[in-house]
Design an enzyme around this catalytic site. Structure first.
Site, PDB file in Angstrom:
ATOM      1  N   SER A 238       0.813  -1.256   0.177  1.00 20.72           N
ATOM      2  CA  SER A 238       0.112  -0.058   0.004  1.00 20.72           C
ATOM      3  C   SER A 238       0.873   1.303   0.036  1.00 20.72           C
ATOM      4  O   SER A 238       2.084   1.196   0.543  1.00 20.72           O
ATOM      5  CB  SER A 238      -0.984  -0.013   1.346  1.00 20.72           C
ATOM      6  OG  SER A 238      -1.405   1.267   1.495  1.00 20.72           O
ATOM      7  N   TYR A 251      -1.574  -0.628  10.175  1.00 13.41           N
ATOM      8  CA  TYR A 251      -1.667  -1.090   9.048  1.00 13.41           C
ATOM      9  C   TYR A 251      -0.463  -0.611   8.358  1.00 13.41           C
ATOM     10  O   TYR A 251       0.029  -1.843   7.336  1.00 13.41           O
ATOM     11  CB  TYR A 251      -3.065  -0.591   8.490  1.00 13.41           C
ATOM     12  CG  TYR A 251      -3.165  -0.917   6.837  1.00 13.41           C
ATOM     13  CD1 TYR A 251      -3.715  -1.963   6.472  1.00 13.41           C
ATOM     14  CD2 TYR A 251      -2.881   0.125   5.993  1.00 13.41           C
ATOM     15  CE1 TYR A 251      -4.005  -2.245   5.206  1.00 13.41           C
ATOM     16  CE2 TYR A 251      -3.173   0.025   4.620  1.00 13.41           C
ATOM     17  CZ  TYR A 251      -3.633  -1.143   4.192  1.00 13.41           C
ATOM     18  OH  TYR A 251      -3.836  -1.450   2.776  1.00 13.41           O
TER      19      TYR A 251
END
Ligand code: NAD
Length: 353
Positions: A238, A251
């Site tokens: 990501s 995350y």
């Protein structure tokens, strides 16, 4: 191939195979004749001038013409097939034979929805047989049925990437089903938004186990089969692993870890010809985005605000990522390993000052 037929994917494949076997001898004879024509033609000229300097007349002239017409036809067919698939250069016509259709196999985690689902479609269009590994049985089985309906090789395997034994069994099952493994796509992922001090250790375990340990486990158990095919691993990380917004520290840490895992694994697998790369999506319209928008007071305003902050002026589609994943698995990326490819519409290129 016998195994594929025995796997029982319907009469479509059996029929295709029969058709293919009947036409093949004629097609081989025809191609041999043309190749001979081409060879004689090229021999008749002064190499390295080849075709351009071929004599305008003489006994071999007709052979040269047939040869040229044939190959311009082949090129036109290839261009047409490429257009029809809208992909990255498939050279196969739409009614591919079983042999061609199942010539490569991919194992995609989190394949039931979002980016994984788009990736499965993309790989199938390029002739891969796909194993759809997910915890979402309903969506996974529906996708399997949809792909099979179109004649594709597809197998759903209920897999939670957090469980070592389950991962090992699913990969084993996929390799048994397709007889090979060419591409692993570690895509399954979850995210939880909270201020850094408010994350619980359960949040930490859930994200780190899914987003980082999952790819580690899948890669570990897929490696023996990937090594045989000189295959590839693509990790879906990501942009949050490179630069991050507030309330997503855990995350972000898992995805940054995944980028490090990508580089380290790429080094270890390079001697075996197995490439390992990462893709960092920006904001993409998927289930993850749906959950994020559901937390916002005005989802429409949030998404149009997002689009404005992205230099290309739009939120990404799952296919934007899937196409890059397919490229990384392809021979076009044969010299790319250990790389992090950012696919974010320019999001990270802008300094928000
Ligand atoms: N959507 C985005 O904006 C975005 C941005 C950056 C990175 N990503 C990454 O892309 C990947 C795909 O996410 P998405 O946006 O398509 O999300 P999604 O929620 O639409 O799809 C995720 C899929 O993973 C499956 N999954 C979840 N946990 C699993 C587990 N333990 N084992 C197996 N499958 C599991 C889900 O059932 C689902 O089908 C994730 O790794 C995510 O972190 C997404």
């Amino acid at each position: 191939m016998a195994r594929l037929i025995a796997a029982g994917h319907g009469s479509y494949h059996t029929e295709k195979r029969r058709d293919f076997m009947m036409r093949r001898p004629f097609s081989i004879m025809f191609e041999l004749l043309l190749a001979l024509g081409g060879f004689l033609t090229l021999c008749s000229v002064n190499i390295p001038g080849v075709a351009q300097t071929a004599p305008a007349s003489g006994p071999l002239r007709p052979l040269k013409s047939i040869y040229q017409i044939y190959y311009s036809g082949v090129r036109a067919t290839n261009r047409g097939a490429h257009k029809a698939y809208g992909g990255l250069g498939s050279l196969y016509p739409k009614d591919r034979s079983l042999m061609e259709q199942s010539s490569k196999a991919a194992f995609i985690t989190g394949a039931a929805y979002g980016i994984g689902r788009a990736t499965a479609h993309c790989f199938v269009r390029e002739g891969y047989a796909v194993t759809l590994a997910d915890i979402d049985e309903g969506r996974g089985k529906a996708l399997e049925a949809e792909l099979r309906k179109h004649g594709a090789g597809a197998l759903f395997v209920h897999t939670d990437v957090r469980g070592e034994a389950g991962v090992r069994d699913s990969i084993e099952r996929a390799v048994t089903e397709w007889g090979r493994l060419d591409a692993l796509v570690n895509n399954a992922g979850i995210e939880v938004y909270r201020r850094a001090d408010e994350f619980t250790s359960e949040d930490w375990s859930a994200m780190v186990d899914t987003d980082l340990r999952g790819p580690f486990l899948c890669t570990k158990y897929a490696f023996p089969a990937l090594r045989e095919r000189k295959g590839s691993v693509t990790n879906i990380a990501s942009v949050q692993g490179l630069a991050c917004e507030p309330n997503i520290a855990v995350y972000a840490a898992a995805k940054a870890g995944l980028l490090a895992l990508t580089r380290g694994t790429a080094l270890d697998f390079a001697p075996y010809g197995v490439r390992v790369n990462a893709v960092c999506p920006g904001a993409i319209q998927t289930g993850m985005m749906e959950s994020y928008l559901a937390m916002q007071s005005d989802p429409t305003a949030t998404i149009s605000g997002m689009a404005k902050s992205i230099p290309l002026g739009r939120v990404g589609e799952p296919e934007d990522i899937a196409r890059v994943v397919l490229f990384l698995a392809s021979d076009a990326a044969a010299y790319i390993t250990g790389a992090t490819i950012v696919v974010d519409g320019g999001l990270l290129a802008r300094l928000a000052l």
